[in-house]
Design an enzyme around this catalytic site. Structure first.
Site, PDB file in Angstrom:
ATOM      1  N   GLY A  11       0.765  -1.240   0.000  1.00  0.00           N
ATOM      2  CA  GLY A  11       0.000   0.000   0.000  1.00  0.00           C
ATOM      3  C   GLY A  11       0.795   1.287   0.000  1.00  0.00           C
ATOM      4  N   LYS A  64     -15.040 -16.311  -8.953  1.00  0.00           N
ATOM      5  CA  LYS A  64     -14.712 -15.028  -9.577  1.00  0.00           C
ATOM      6  C   LYS A  64     -15.944 -14.217  -9.969  1.00  0.00           C
ATOM      7  CE  LYS A  64     -11.717 -13.000 -13.157  1.00  0.00           C
ATOM      8  NZ  LYS A  64     -12.183 -11.695 -12.890  1.00  0.00           N
ATOM      9  N   HIS A 108       1.538   0.452 -13.989  1.00  0.00           N
ATOM     10  CA  HIS A 108       2.234  -0.790 -14.317  1.00  0.00           C
ATOM     11  C   HIS A 108       3.745  -0.540 -14.340  1.00  0.00           C
ATOM     12  CE1 HIS A 108       2.524  -4.851 -15.789  1.00  0.00           C
ATOM     13  NE2 HIS A 108       3.402  -4.431 -16.678  1.00  0.00           N
TER      14      HIS A 108
END
Length: 193
Positions: A11, A64, A108
């Site tokens: 985090g 999921k 990313h």
């Protein structure tokens, strides 16, 4: 503008965003942290910042599809307008994407389309590349394939280790990601969305 952050681990990016929202340096309200790992360190960071959090796993949700549906209901109940992915290590499903097209951003640790998916830093290092990078992009139904918003190149030095490269990538992320999100939130707020 009500914002949710999705995270799965430590985090550090969540902490940066929480600080910026507290200082009113970002438009809107950090209304929710969602975490798919109940014991993740990021949950403690949310408590420290008095940010409401919700956490549940795919397994406890019954698979999921039910997990995604549960998240979609959660976002609706919190009236979330925008989602920041900050180390969230799951693919976003259609039940969320359909309601948040162009309103989910991701960070990313590679210069996309290079090294999509997991372990991007290690893969670039092991391939003896001269450079890698950081990308901020919108989420779509593919794996790290959504429209790119911003990118920065980061050199890989001969004396680098995976750890030293990772530290430089994270330092770049911690600058680039908040700048990009600030710009997007300002634009959405100005449009009255």
């Amino acid at each position: 503008m009500r914002v949710a952050i999705f995270a799965s681990g430590n985090g550090t990016n969540f902490e940066i965003f929480a600080d910026l929202f507290e200082k009113k340096e970002l438009q809107g309200e950090l209304a929710l942290l969602f975490c798919d790992h109940p014991d993740a360190y990021v949950v403690g960071r949310a408590k420290k910042h008095h940010v409401t959090f919700e956490t549940f796993t795919v397994k406890e949700s019954g698979g999921k599809k039910k997990y995604e549906e549960k998240i979609a209901k959660l976002l609706k109940s919190y009236k979330i307008d925008f989602i920041i992915l900050a180390g969230y290590l799951r693919v976003i499903g259609a039940s969320i994407l359909d309601n948040y097209e162009g309103r989910i951003v991701n960070l990313h640790p590679a210069y996309l389309p290079e090294y999509p998916g997991l372990h991007s830093i290690e893969r670039a290092f092991e391939d003896h590349k001269k450079q890698t990078g950081v990308t901020v992009h919108y989420i779509d139904s593919g794996l790290d394939s959504g429209p790119i918003i911003a990118q920065k190149r980061i050199p890989i030095f001969e004396d680098d280790t995976v750890e030293s490269l990772e530290a430089r990538i994270h330092a770049c992320e911690h600058q680039l990601y908040p700048q990009v999100v600030k710009s997007i939130l300002n634009e959405l707020t100005e449009k009255g969305e």
